[in-house]
Scaffold this motif. Structure first.
Motif, PDB file in Angstrom:
ATOM      1  N   THR A   6       7.046  30.118  24.773  1.00 37.51           N
ATOM      2  CA  THR A   6       7.672  28.788  24.741  1.00 37.51           C
ATOM      3  C   THR A   6       6.996  27.841  23.764  1.00 37.51           C
ATOM      4  N   LYS A   7       5.753  28.069  23.397  1.00 36.15           N
ATOM      5  CA  LYS A   7       5.038  27.242  22.427  1.00 36.15           C
ATOM      6  C   LYS A   7       4.335  28.169  21.450  1.00 36.15           C
ATOM      7  N   PRO A   8       4.322  27.827  20.175  1.00 36.92           N
ATOM      8  CA  PRO A   8       3.610  28.671  19.215  1.00 36.92           C
ATOM      9  C   PRO A   8       2.131  28.744  19.589  1.00 36.92           C
ATOM     10  N   THR A   9       1.559  29.919  19.381  1.00 42.05           N
ATOM     11  CA  THR A   9       0.160  30.112  19.767  1.00 42.05           C
ATOM     12  C   THR A   9      -0.485  31.164  18.882  1.00 42.05           C
ATOM     13  N   ARG A  10      -1.769  31.263  19.017  1.00 42.11           N
ATOM     14  CA  ARG A  10      -2.548  32.294  18.320  1.00 42.11           C
ATOM     15  C   ARG A  10      -3.341  33.010  19.406  1.00 42.11           C
ATOM     16  N   THR A  11      -3.346  34.336  19.382  1.00 46.03           N
ATOM     17  CA  THR A  11      -4.050  35.114  20.407  1.00 46.03           C
ATOM     18  C   THR A  11      -4.786  36.273  19.760  1.00 46.03           C
ATOM     19  N   TYR A  12      -5.732  36.793  20.469  1.00 47.20           N
ATOM     20  CA  TYR A  12      -6.536  37.922  20.015  1.00 47.20           C
ATOM     21  C   TYR A  12      -6.063  39.155  20.775  1.00 47.20           C
ATOM     22  N   TRP A  13      -5.628  40.193  20.046  1.00 49.58           N
ATOM     23  CA  TRP A  13      -5.091  41.392  20.678  1.00 49.58           C
ATOM     24  C   TRP A  13      -5.462  42.604  19.842  1.00 49.58           C
ATOM     25  N   ASN A  14      -6.076  43.593  20.458  1.00 49.91           N
ATOM     26  CA  ASN A  14      -6.475  44.833  19.769  1.00 49.91           C
ATOM     27  C   ASN A  14      -7.273  44.556  18.494  1.00 49.91           C
ATOM     28  N   TYR A  15      -8.307  43.728  18.619  1.00 45.91           N
ATOM     29  CA  TYR A  15      -9.223  43.415  17.526  1.00 45.91           C
ATOM     30  C   TYR A  15      -8.554  42.685  16.367  1.00 45.91           C
ATOM     31  N   THR A  16      -7.439  42.007  16.663  1.00 42.18           N
ATOM     32  CA  THR A  16      -6.703  41.287  15.625  1.00 42.18           C
ATOM     33  C   THR A  16      -6.256  39.937  16.161  1.00 42.18           C
ATOM     34  N   VAL A  17      -6.297  38.923  15.300  1.00 41.45           N
ATOM     35  CA  VAL A  17      -5.752  37.622  15.667  1.00 41.45           C
ATOM     36  C   VAL A  17      -4.273  37.642  15.301  1.00 41.45           C
ATOM     37  N   ILE A  18      -3.431  37.291  16.275  1.00 42.47           N
ATOM     38  CA  ILE A  18      -1.985  37.360  16.066  1.00 42.47           C
ATOM     39  C   ILE A  18      -1.396  35.971  16.293  1.00 42.47           C
ATOM     40  N   ASP A  19      -0.581  35.510  15.341  1.00 44.52           N
ATOM     41  CA  ASP A  19       0.174  34.267  15.504  1.00 44.52           C
ATOM     42  C   ASP A  19       1.504  34.617  16.149  1.00 44.52           C
ATOM     43  N   VAL A  20       1.830  33.901  17.208  1.00 42.01           N
ATOM     44  CA  VAL A  20       3.066  34.156  17.933  1.00 42.01           C
ATOM     45  C   VAL A  20       3.896  32.885  17.870  1.00 42.01           C
ATOM     46  N   ALA A  21       5.128  33.001  17.384  1.00 44.43           N
ATOM     47  CA  ALA A  21       6.012  31.838  17.239  1.00 44.43           C
ATOM     48  C   ALA A  21       6.761  31.576  18.540  1.00 44.43           C
ATOM     49  N   ALA A  22       7.240  30.347  18.677  1.00 40.09           N
ATOM     50  CA  ALA A  22       8.044  29.986  19.843  1.00 40.09           C
ATOM     51  C   ALA A  22       9.342  30.804  19.815  1.00 40.09           C
ATOM     52  N   ASP A  23       9.859  31.106  20.961  1.00 41.85           N
ATOM     53  CA  ASP A  23      11.102  31.857  21.179  1.00 41.85           C
ATOM     54  C   ASP A  23      11.004  33.343  20.857  1.00 41.85           C
ATOM     55  N   GLU A  24       9.820  33.843  20.496  1.00 43.99           N
ATOM     56  CA  GLU A  24       9.667  35.291  20.311  1.00 43.99           C
ATOM     57  C   GLU A  24       9.646  35.950  21.690  1.00 43.99           C
ATOM     58  N   GLU A  25      10.248  37.120  21.789  1.00 41.18           N
ATOM     59  CA  GLU A  25      10.221  37.889  23.034  1.00 41.18           C
ATOM     60  C   GLU A  25       9.334  39.110  22.829  1.00 41.18           C
ATOM     61  N   HIS A  26       8.560  39.410  23.855  1.00 41.23           N
ATOM     62  CA  HIS A  26       7.665  40.563  23.810  1.00 41.23           C
ATOM     63  C   HIS A  26       7.737  41.277  25.145  1.00 41.23           C
ATOM     64  N   ASP A  27       7.444  42.581  25.103  1.00 44.51           N
ATOM     65  CA  ASP A  27       7.449  43.334  26.359  1.00 44.51           C
ATOM     66  C   ASP A  27       6.242  44.255  26.424  1.00 44.51           C
ATOM     67  N   GLY A  28       6.048  44.849  27.584  1.00 44.50           N
ATOM     68  CA  GLY A  28       4.976  45.821  27.777  1.00 44.50           C
ATOM     69  C   GLY A  28       3.608  45.188  27.883  1.00 44.50           C
ATOM     70  N   GLU A  29       2.611  45.900  27.368  1.00 43.49           N
ATOM     71  CA  GLU A  29       1.215  45.482  27.481  1.00 43.49           C
ATOM     72  C   GLU A  29       0.960  44.140  26.798  1.00 43.49           C
ATOM     73  N   PHE A  30       1.567  43.943  25.626  1.00 44.80           N
ATOM     74  CA  PHE A  30       1.345  42.691  24.916  1.00 44.80           C
ATOM     75  C   PHE A  30       1.927  41.513  25.703  1.00 44.80           C
ATOM     76  N   ALA A  31       3.063  41.707  26.336  1.00 41.94           N
ATOM     77  CA  ALA A  31       3.659  40.657  27.174  1.00 41.94           C
ATOM     78  C   ALA A  31       2.733  40.343  28.345  1.00 41.94           C
TER      79      ALA A  31
END
Length: 122
Positions: A6-31
């Protein structure tokens, strides 16, 4: 699990910094990671609830039973045998009969068990 950010964010996942935009949908472990790490998300679909394991039936293999508390531990030490007997004359008598039925009954065990077994008649 399936989520929508719902809000753009930056997260750390699998030794990588990932930018996630608003309204993106994700599933599984990353979700699950996004949800659990406090990122603003709407949960679209929860993980399915696992089915309970069926109760074992009569034909299912059962784990081996532990030593029956009713049988004296004749293959162990004399100390273990006497501890199993405690001060119970009935147990002492059962253990004495079993010990004397062995090919080579242990004299020390027979003496100890006889002493305990005879306390019932005193």
């Amino acid at each position: 699990m399936r989520v929508r950010v719902t809000k753009p964010t930056r997260t750390y996942w699998n030794y990588t910094v990932i930018d996630v935009a608003a309204d993106e949908e994700h599933d599984g472990e990353f979700a699950r990671h996004l949800h659990d790490s406090g990122v603003h998300v709407d949960v679209l679909e929860h993980d399915p609830t696992p089915e309970p394991a069926p109760a074992p039936g009569p034909d299912d293999e059962q784990p081996p039973a532990e030593q029956d508390d009713e049988d004296p531990p004749l293959d162990g030490t004399i100390a273990n045998l006497v501890a199993w007997v405690g001060d119970d004359p009935a147990r002492a008598q059962a253990a004495l009969v079993a010990e004397q039925a062995k090919d080579n009954p242990r004299d020390t065990a027979v003496k100890a068990l006889t002493k305990i077994a005879n306390t019932a008649t005193e």
